[in-house]
Design a protein around this motif. Structure first.
Motif, mmCIF file in Angstrom:
data_model
loop_
_atom_site.group_PDB
_atom_site.id
_atom_site.type_symbol
_atom_site.label_atom_id
_atom_site.label_comp_id
_atom_site.label_asym_id
_atom_site.label_seq_id
_atom_site.Cartn_x
_atom_site.Cartn_y
_atom_site.Cartn_z
ATOM 1 N N GLU A 6 0.992 -1.179 0.080
ATOM 2 C CA GLU A 6 0.032 -0.054 0.063
ATOM 3 C C GLU A 6 0.876 1.522 0.020
ATOM 4 O O GLU A 6 1.893 1.311 0.869
ATOM 5 N N ALA A 7 0.480 2.161 -0.898
ATOM 6 C CA ALA A 7 1.309 3.304 -0.825
ATOM 7 C C ALA A 7 1.314 4.203 0.355
ATOM 8 O O ALA A 7 0.315 4.294 1.093
ATOM 9 N N LYS A 8 2.494 4.404 0.957
ATOM 10 C CA LYS A 8 2.897 5.347 2.284
ATOM 11 C C LYS A 8 2.284 6.660 2.101
ATOM 12 O O LYS A 8 1.844 7.169 3.234
ATOM 13 N N PHE A 9 2.225 7.371 0.948
ATOM 14 C CA PHE A 9 1.917 8.806 0.966
ATOM 15 C C PHE A 9 0.776 8.839 -0.050
ATOM 16 O O PHE A 9 0.430 7.869 -0.880
ATOM 17 N N ALA A 10 0.112 9.992 0.362
ATOM 18 C CA ALA A 10 -1.120 10.424 -0.474
ATOM 19 C C ALA A 10 -1.386 11.449 -1.653
ATOM 20 O O ALA A 10 -0.410 12.228 -1.322
ATOM 21 N N LEU A 11 -2.171 11.335 -2.460
ATOM 22 C CA LEU A 11 -2.308 12.253 -3.385
ATOM 23 C C LEU A 11 -2.662 13.748 -2.472
ATOM 24 O O LEU A 11 -3.249 13.805 -1.495
ATOM 25 N N GLY A 12 -1.815 14.828 -3.035
ATOM 26 C CA GLY A 12 -2.163 16.032 -2.142
ATOM 27 C C GLY A 12 -1.110 16.147 -1.217
ATOM 28 O O GLY A 12 -0.968 17.244 -0.654
ATOM 29 N N GLN A 13 -0.261 15.137 -0.700
ATOM 30 C CA GLN A 13 0.910 15.233 0.318
ATOM 31 C C GLN A 13 2.048 16.001 -0.428
ATOM 32 O O GLN A 13 2.414 15.535 -1.296
ATOM 33 N N VAL A 14 2.671 16.870 0.372
ATOM 34 C CA VAL A 14 3.977 17.167 0.232
ATOM 35 C C VAL A 14 4.886 16.582 0.891
ATOM 36 O O VAL A 14 4.964 16.199 2.035
ATOM 37 N N VAL A 15 5.931 16.270 -0.132
ATOM 38 C CA VAL A 15 6.982 15.133 0.505
ATOM 39 C C VAL A 15 8.291 15.961 -0.042
ATOM 40 O O VAL A 15 8.406 16.906 -0.784
ATOM 41 N N ARG A 16 9.625 15.457 0.581
ATOM 42 C CA ARG A 16 10.922 15.904 -0.026
ATOM 43 C C ARG A 16 11.533 14.576 -0.204
ATOM 44 O O ARG A 16 11.470 13.516 0.145
ATOM 45 N N HIS A 17 12.600 14.955 -0.985
ATOM 46 C CA HIS A 17 13.462 13.650 -1.464
ATOM 47 C C HIS A 17 14.471 13.650 -0.454
ATOM 48 O O HIS A 17 14.890 14.415 0.276
ATOM 49 N N ARG A 18 14.700 12.251 -0.242
ATOM 50 C CA ARG A 18 15.492 11.966 1.012
ATOM 51 C C ARG A 18 16.990 12.350 0.865
ATOM 52 O O ARG A 18 17.849 12.407 1.912
ATOM 53 N N LEU A 19 17.597 12.278 -0.503
ATOM 54 C CA LEU A 19 18.831 12.739 -0.658
ATOM 55 C C LEU A 19 19.044 13.944 -1.426
ATOM 56 O O LEU A 19 20.162 14.658 -1.100
ATOM 57 N N TYR A 20 18.086 14.473 -2.177
ATOM 58 C CA TYR A 20 18.279 15.516 -3.124
ATOM 59 C C TYR A 20 17.433 16.724 -2.681
ATOM 60 O O TYR A 20 16.456 16.430 -2.067
ATOM 61 N N PRO A 21 17.730 18.010 -2.899
ATOM 62 C CA PRO A 21 17.310 19.066 -2.230
ATOM 63 C C PRO A 21 16.257 19.653 -3.073
ATOM 64 O O PRO A 21 16.012 20.541 -4.015
ATOM 65 N N PHE A 22 15.004 18.619 -3.159
ATOM 66 C CA PHE A 22 13.941 19.006 -3.675
ATOM 67 C C PHE A 22 12.417 18.600 -3.029
ATOM 68 O O PHE A 22 12.716 17.625 -2.326
ATOM 69 N N ARG A 23 11.366 19.284 -3.322
ATOM 70 C CA ARG A 23 10.216 18.809 -2.675
ATOM 71 C C ARG A 23 8.925 19.101 -3.685
ATOM 72 O O ARG A 23 9.099 19.623 -4.681
ATOM 73 N N GLY A 24 7.956 18.405 -3.335
ATOM 74 C CA GLY A 24 6.936 18.526 -4.376
ATOM 75 C C GLY A 24 5.461 18.068 -3.733
ATOM 76 O O GLY A 24 5.707 17.412 -2.387
ATOM 77 N N VAL A 25 4.481 18.316 -4.283
ATOM 78 C CA VAL A 25 3.070 17.580 -3.980
ATOM 79 C C VAL A 25 2.949 16.606 -4.837
ATOM 80 O O VAL A 25 2.902 16.449 -6.236
ATOM 81 N N ILE A 26 2.313 15.220 -4.281
ATOM 82 C CA ILE A 26 2.152 13.947 -4.943
ATOM 83 C C ILE A 26 0.659 14.469 -6.014
ATOM 84 O O ILE A 26 -0.438 14.722 -5.320
ATOM 85 N N PHE A 27 0.624 14.128 -7.270
ATOM 86 C CA PHE A 27 -0.471 14.003 -8.147
ATOM 87 C C PHE A 27 -0.812 12.940 -8.605
ATOM 88 O O PHE A 27 -1.969 12.549 -9.098
ATOM 89 N N ASP A 28 -0.038 11.973 -8.499
ATOM 90 C CA ASP A 28 -0.426 10.580 -9.028
ATOM 91 C C ASP A 28 0.624 9.426 -8.180
ATOM 92 O O ASP A 28 1.555 9.807 -7.813
ATOM 93 N N VAL A 29 0.055 8.406 -8.249
ATOM 94 C CA VAL A 29 0.917 7.069 -7.712
ATOM 95 C C VAL A 29 0.973 5.899 -8.651
ATOM 96 O O VAL A 29 -0.396 5.645 -9.104
#
Length: 113
Positions: free
Chosen positions: A9-32
């Motif tokens: 099961e996906a750990k993160f949800a649509l609309g959730q803001v996440v960041r990359h574990r290694l690289y300096p970027f973040r974003g909002v999930i729009f599809d899985v």
């Protein structure tokens, strides 16, 4: 890979803001994608010592770093929740999401992935 294994099961949800574990970027999930669904060339372009397993959820992000905004495709193992509460500036967010008073992103009615 076993044919009878169950999908994680996906750990993160649509609309959730996440960041990359290694690289300096973040974003909002729009599809899985429940498992890897990009090209083999894309996957092979990742250095072998950093290449993620294909049998995990992969997320489509409206992503941004200090310099630019873009679409990212990231494995679940490389994402962490972003708890800064800082709004994202990606220009496509308004096409897919509304931002609520609590700072979360909700899919706009009438939009689909």
């Amino acid at each position: 890979m076993s044919e009878n294994r169950t999908l994680r099961e996906a750990k993160f949800a649509l609309g959730q803001v996440v960041r990359h574990r290694l690289y300096p970027f973040r974003g909002v999930i729009f599809d899985v994608d429940p498992v890897f669904a990009n090209t083999e060339d894309w996957w092979l372009a990742i250095p072998a010592d950093m290449r993620p397993a294909k049998d995990q959820p992969f997320y489509h992000l409206l992503a941004e770093n200090q310099e630019s905004e873009y679409i990212a495709y990231v494995s679940e193992q490389n994402l962490l929740p972003d708890t800064t509460g800082t709004p994202l500036r990606h220009p496509q967010i308004g096409e897919i999401f509304d931002r609520s008073k609590d700072g979360s992103y909700q899919r706009r009615s009438g939009t689909s992935h």
